[in-house]
Scaffold this active site. Structure first.
Site, PDB file in Angstrom:
ATOM      1  CG  ASP A  15       8.200 -38.823  28.236  1.00  0.00           C
ATOM      2  OD1 ASP A  15       8.203 -39.014  29.461  1.00  0.00           O
ATOM      3  OD2 ASP A  15       8.817 -37.877  27.702  1.00  0.00           O
ATOM      4  CG  ASP A  53       7.453 -34.172  28.028  1.00  0.00           C
ATOM      5  OD1 ASP A  53       8.486 -33.929  28.696  1.00  0.00           O
ATOM      6  OD2 ASP A  53       7.222 -33.640  26.916  1.00  0.00           O
ATOM      7  CG  HIS A  55       6.084 -29.448  28.520  1.00  0.00           C
ATOM      8  ND1 HIS A  55       7.303 -29.497  29.166  1.00  0.00           N
ATOM      9  CD2 HIS A  55       6.204 -30.271  27.433  1.00  0.00           C
ATOM     10  CE1 HIS A  55       8.115 -30.309  28.488  1.00  0.00           C
ATOM     11  NE2 HIS A  55       7.472 -30.796  27.450  1.00  0.00           N
ATOM     12  CG  HIS A  59       7.570 -25.733  28.494  1.00  0.00           C
ATOM     13  ND1 HIS A  59       8.459 -26.518  27.789  1.00  0.00           N
ATOM     14  CD2 HIS A  59       8.060 -25.638  29.758  1.00  0.00           C
ATOM     15  CE1 HIS A  59       9.442 -26.881  28.602  1.00  0.00           C
ATOM     16  NE2 HIS A  59       9.223 -26.356  29.794  1.00  0.00           N
ATOM     17  CG  HIS A  88       4.960 -31.755  23.458  1.00  0.00           C
ATOM     18  ND1 HIS A  88       5.771 -30.726  23.064  1.00  0.00           N
ATOM     19  CD2 HIS A  88       5.637 -32.429  24.425  1.00  0.00           C
ATOM     20  CE1 HIS A  88       6.902 -30.764  23.751  1.00  0.00           C
ATOM     21  NE2 HIS A  88       6.846 -31.788  24.592  1.00  0.00           N
ATOM     22  CE  LYS A 113      10.382 -36.911  30.722  1.00  0.00           C
ATOM     23  NZ  LYS A 113      10.207 -36.074  29.537  1.00  0.00           N
ATOM     24  CB  CYS A 158      12.237 -38.432  26.751  1.00  0.00           C
ATOM     25  SG  CYS A 158      11.708 -36.698  26.595  1.00  0.00           S
TER      26      CYS A 158
END
Ligand code: VGL
Ligand code: ZN
Length: 210
Positions: A15, A53, A55, A59, A88, A113, A158
């Site tokens: 990330d 990351d 989303h 989310h 984010h 992810k 993470c």
């Protein structure tokens, strides 16, 4: 330098995205300090994997999705406790992009992810429901990789969850401490290290690889 990576090793960079860097929507303190180190580490490895990351808007992990909640509150979801975050790494936004200072053109895989609306995923291997796999373990195993070095952002979320799942999937696993930075909300960093140590994750520094 005491560890010499081979073709059976991979570096997993977690990330390294604009939203986790100073000025981003979920900035990790001093997060930008790891970028030059990650660039140097990447040059030591044939196999480099990036997690991202990623989303959808609205989310489930966003505080803004839950009226009355604010960032860093913890709520209970069907799969367990969930820390709520500022919006984010929304898919396709500048904050979801990688740091413009990344210099690792030979990276082989970007694993996204957290793209399911109703499930978070700190780990690069498995979503927070502890059931849905990302495919990363299968990818690494199919390529004959059995040892992983993990660093990036954030150590206590993470990075830690990725390292714990790496151990659970049978990989020898090291976290490169000084190439990672933490959010450290409510003691999360010391808890993360206790969990990682108990799971057999090695805690190393970049000097062992550079
Ligand atoms: C992360 C919180 C929410 C991380 C991602 O990269 O550590 N933390 N989403
Ligand atoms: Zn996230």
């Amino acid at each position: 330098m005491s560890i010499l990576p081979t073709v059976k090793d991979a570096l997993i960079l977690v990330d390294l995205q604009t939203d986790f860097l100073p000025g981003g929507h979920l900035a990790v303190a001093d997060g930008d300090a790891v970028i030059p180190l990650c660039n140097r580490l990447a040059r030591r490895f044939d196999n480099v994997v990036l997690t991202q990351d990623w989303h959808p808007a609205g989310h489930i992990s966003f505080a803004s999705t839950h009226p009355g909640q604010t960032p860093f509150d913890v709520i209970t979801l069907p799969y367990g406790p969930q820390v709520l975050w500022p919006d984010h790494c929304v898919q396709g936004t500048p904050g979801a992009g990688f740091s413009p200072d990344l210099d690792m053109p030979h990276a082989q895989l970007i694993i996204r992810k957290g793209y399911h609306q109703a499930v978070d995923s700190y780990s690069g291997f498995q979503e927070a429901d502890r059931a849905t796999r990302t495919g990363l373990a299968g990818y690494l195993k199919e390529r004959g990789i059995d040892r992983l070095f993990i660093c990036g952002l954030a150590t206590d979320f993470c990075v830690a969850w990725t390292a714990l799942d790496a151990r659970a999937a049978g990989f020898e696993t090291s976290v490169i401490d000084d190439a990672s930075r933490a959010i450290d909300a409510n003691g999360s960093l010391s808890r993360a290290w206790a969990d990682m140590t108990a799971a057999g994750v090695h805690r190393i520094t970049s000097g062992e690889l550079l």
